[in-house]
Design a protein around this motif. Structure first.
Motif: not given
Lengths: 327, 289
Positions: A263-264, A267, A302-304, A306-307, A310-311, A314-315, B93, B100, B103-104
Motif C-alpha cells: 500500500v505504501i 501511495v 521504513i516506519g518513518l 510511512f509517516v 502520509v503527512l 499524500p499525493r 492514510y 508506520g 514499525f517504529i
C-alpha cells in the motif's frame, strides 16, 4: 474534478501519457545497460518489477476502483507458493508453475472476494487483512508440505523451452530479467486495456461516487468483486515471479506487513497515476535494500517513511509532478 | 480428560480475555474516529516494557498502575501530533500512519530493551497454583481474570454513566451532531484514543507477567482483535466483548481435539458470520458497511 481528468482527457494530456509510457518502457528495456553505472544489480531490477506489478495490481483496486484492500500480500504469497509447490512436487516446467501461481492467487481472491466485496471503507480493509492472514497460518503451520516457518526451498526455475529454442533463464540473470519484464509488460497492458474498456470506466464511476453509480444501474457490489478478483490475478502473477526470482517462498510473503508495504508503494508513487505504483515500488525497494544493508534499525526508517509519506506527500511522487505541471 | 478440557477452557478464557481487552481498545478508536490502529499491539508491548523498567523502583503493583497510564499519555501525544491530521482524509492514510508507528515502536523496543525475551517477575503471593489437581489455575491467572473483568466493567460503566462516556457513545453514532451541540470533539477523540491505548497498556503488563516480554508480543493479538470486532459487529462494544470471548474459547477447545486447527477455527468463525450475518452478530445495519 477527477472525473473530468479521467474522462474528458485532453489531447495534450493523452500525448503526455504516451510520452511517460515511452520513457518508462525505454528505461526498463535498457536496464542491463545503465544499471551497473548507478550501482545496482540485475536481481534488484527484477525485484523492482515484481513489486511494481503487485503494487499496480493493488492500485487497480485502490486507485481505480476506490476500495482499500490491506490484504494483498495473501494473493501475492499464494502466487509464490503455487509456483514453488508446482516446481517442487509436480513439474519442472517454469511456464506451468507460473500459471499455477497465477491461478492459485487469482482463484483464492475470487472466492474470498465474494465475502469481502460487500463491505465498505475501513471495514473492507479490516476484513481483507483478516482473511489474508488465513494463508499465512496455513503456510506457517503445514510444515511437511510448505516448509513452515523456514519457507519453501528445494525448487528452482528451469530454462524455458520454446520449440527448439532454449532460453536459459535459470542461470542468466539478465535473460531472467527480460522474462520478468515480458510478463510484467503483458500484465500491465492487460490492466490498461481493462481500464480503458467500458467496464474500466464504470470502475472509475464507482470510485468517484458509489451512490450515483448505483442509480445509473451499475451493479456496484458485483463490479467491486470483479475488480478485486482481477487485481488478485495480477497479484498472484507478481507472486509467481517472486518465487521464480528467489527460488524460494516464505510465509512473510503472505503476511499483512507486506500488504502494508504494498500500500505504501502505491501511495508513495501516486494512487491516481497509472505508473505511480511502479515508481513507488522502485523507490521503496531500492531504499529498503540500501537501508537494511546500512543499519539494523531499518524498521524505524521504513516506519518513518510511512509517516512522512502520509503527512507530507499524500499525493505521491507522480501526483506532485502532475500537480506542478497543471498549475 | 476432564482435566485436559478444563485446562484448555481456562486457557481459552484467559486468551479470550486478552483478545477482548485488545479488541475493545481497537474498537473504541475505530468507532469514534474511523481509524484502525495497527500499532495497538505495539502499545501493548510498550505497556509490558514500561512495567519491566518501573518494577525495580515501584514494585509490581506500582508498575501495574503506572505503566498503562504512561502508555496512554504517549498515545495522547501521538494522537495530537500525528493521527489527528488524518481524521478527515481517506482512511488509507490513517491505516498507513498507524502502520508506520507499529514499525517504529517495535524497532524502538528492540533497540532499548533488546530483541530477546525478558521476564516480568510477579509477586510470589500470586504465582502459586491454587490446588494440586488444578495446578494450571495459578493465583496469577485468577488475578489476571479479575483485573480484566474490573477493566471491562469499568469501561462499560464509564461509557454508560459518565458524561464523557455518553458523549463518546453519541459521537460513535453521529459525530457531526455531537460537534454541533458544542462539545469539543477534538478533546473527545483524544480522550477516547487514550482510553483505548490504556486498555492495550494494561493488557501488556498483565500478559508479560504470564508469558514474558518480547518486542513483537502484541502482534499475535492484533488479528484476533480485528476478528473479534468483525464477528461481534462493527460499532457494538458488547458485540466485540462477546466476539472476543467466543473466538478465545473456540480456539482453546479446538486445541483439545484438533490442535493444528486452533488458529484456523477463528477464521472459520469469521467466514461463517460474514456469510450468514454480514454485519456481525451485534452490528447495526448500515454502520460502516
Amino acid at each position: 474534478m477527477s472525473v473530468a481528468i479521467a474522462g474528458v482527457a485532453s489531447r495534450r494530456r493523452g500525448e503526455r501519457d504516451w510520452l511517460t509510457t515511452a520513457v518508462i518502457a525505454l528505461a526498463l528495456l535498457t536496464v542491463p545497460l545503465w544499471l551497473p553505472w548507478v550501482g545496482g544489480y540485475t536481481a534488484l531490477a527484477s525485484h523492482v518489477l515484481v513489486m511494481g506489478l503487485v503494487a499496480m495490481a493493488l492500485n487497480f483496486l485502490l486507485g481505480f476502483t476506490g476500495v482499500m484492500s490491506f490484504g494483498h500480500a495473501a494473493y501475492f504469497g499464494l502466487g509464490a507458493y503455487g509456483t514453488g509447490l508446482t516446481l517442487r512436487y509436480v513439474s519442472d516446467s517454469t511456464m506451468l508453475a507460473l500459471l499455477a501461481g497465477i491461478l492459485l492467487g487469482g482463484i483464492a481472491g475470487t472466492v474470498l472476494g465474494a465475502l469481502i466485496a460487500r463491505r465498505r471503507g475501513v471495514y473492507f480493509a479490516m476484513v481483507t487483512i483478516a482473511f489474508g492472514q488465513i494463508f499465512y497460518y496455513i503456510a506457517y503451520s503445514w510444515n511437511d508440505f510448505t516448509g513452515g516457518y523456514d519457507g519453501l526451498r528445494g525448487f528452482s526455475r528451469q530454462p524455458l523451452q520454446i520449440g527448439p529454442l532454449v532460453i536459459d533463464i535459470q542461470n542468466n540473470g539478465t535473460l531472467f530479467y527480460y522474462f520478468v519484464l515480458t510478463v510484467f509488460a503483458v500484465s500491465v497492458a492487460l490492466m490498461a486495456f481493462i481500464l480503458a474498456s467500458p467496464f474500466g470506466r464504470t470502475l472509475l464511476a464507482i470510485r468517484e461516487n458509489q451512490r450515483r453509480a448505483r442509480f445509473l444501474g451499475i451493479p456496484v457490489d458485483r463490479h467491486i468483486w470483479l475488480s478485486f478478483s482481477i487485481s488478485c490475478f495480477f497479484a498472484g502473477t507478481a507472486g509467481a515471479l517472486y518465487a521464480l526470482l528467489n527460488n524460494f517462498a516464505d510465509p512473510t510473503a503472505l503476511h499483512y506487513s507486506l500488504s502494508g508495504e504494498i500500500v505504501i508503494m502505491v501511495v508513495m508513487g501516486g494512487m491516481r497515476a497509472f505508473w505511480g505504483p511502479l515508481v513507488g515500488a522502485a523507490v521503496f525497494v531500492v531504499l529498503q535494500d540500501y537501508v537494511s544493508s546500512m543499519t539494523v534499525n531499518w524498521m524505524s526508517f521504513i516506519g518513518l517513511m510511512f509517516v512522512a509519506v502520509v503527512l507530507f506527500f499524500p499525493r505521491g511522487l507522480l501526483g506532485i509532478l502532475r500537480r506542478r505541471r497543471e498549475a | 480428560m476432564l482435566q485436559l478440557v478444563l485446562f484448555n477452557v481456562t486457557n481459552g478464557l484467559i486468551i479470550g480475555a486478552f483478545y477482548v481487552l485488545m479488541a475493545l481498545g481497537v474498537a473504541m478508536i475505530l468507532n469514534l474516529s474511523n481509524v484502525i490502529n495497527f500499532a495497538h499491539g505495539n502499545f501493548l508491548a510498550l505497556g509490558g516494557y514500561f512495567a519491566f523498567t518501573l518494577l525495580p523502583y515501584f514494585g509490581f503493583w506500582g508498575a501495574l498502575i503506572a505503566a498503562p497510564l504512561i502508555v496512554a499519555a504517549l498515545g495522547i501525544i501521538i494522537e495530537r501530533l500525528f493521527v489527528r491530521r488524518v481524521y478527515n482524509r481517506d482512511p488509507v492514510y490513517s491505516l498507513l500512519l498507524t502502520f508506520g508507528f507499529s514499525f517504529i515502536i517495535q524497532d524502538v523496543c528492540r533497540y532499548i530493551w533488546g530483541a530477546s525475551g525478558l521476564p516480568l517477575t510477579v509477586p510470589a503471593s500470586l504465582s502459586q497454583g491454587l490446588s494440586r489437581d488444578l495446578f494450571f489455575i495459578t493465583g496469577y491467572r485468577v488475578f489476571m481474570m479479575a483485573v480484566v473483568l474490573i477493566a471491562i466493567v469499568g469501561l462499560f460503566a464509564f461509557l454508560r454513566y459518565t458524561r464523557t462516556g455518553v458523549r463518546i457513545r453519541a459521537g460513535t453514532l453521529d459525530l457531526d451532531t455531537v460537534a454541533a451541540l458544542g462539545i469539543n470533539v477534538r478533546l473527545l477523540r483524544s480522550l477516547n484514543f487514550a482510553v483505548g491505548i490504556y486498555l492495550a497498556g494494561l493488557a501488556g503488563v498483565l500478559a508479560s507477567g504470564q508469558i514474558g516480554l518480547n518486542p513483537n508480543m502484541g502482534d499475535d493479538l492484533l488479528l484476533p482483535a480485528f476478528i473479534a470486532i468483525i464477528v461481534g459487529g462493527v460499532g457494538s462494544l458488547t458485540g466485540t466483548l462477546l466476539g472476543g470471548l467466543l473466538i478465545g474459547v473456540a480456539s482453546a477447545l479446538t486445541t483439545v481435539f484438533f490442535p493444528s486447527a486452533s488458529e484456523a477455527v477463528i477464521y472459520v468463525i469469521m467466514a461463517l458470520v460474514l456469510l450468514v450475518r454480514p454485519r456481525g452478530l451485534f452490528g447495526e445495519e448500515g454502520l460502516l458497511t
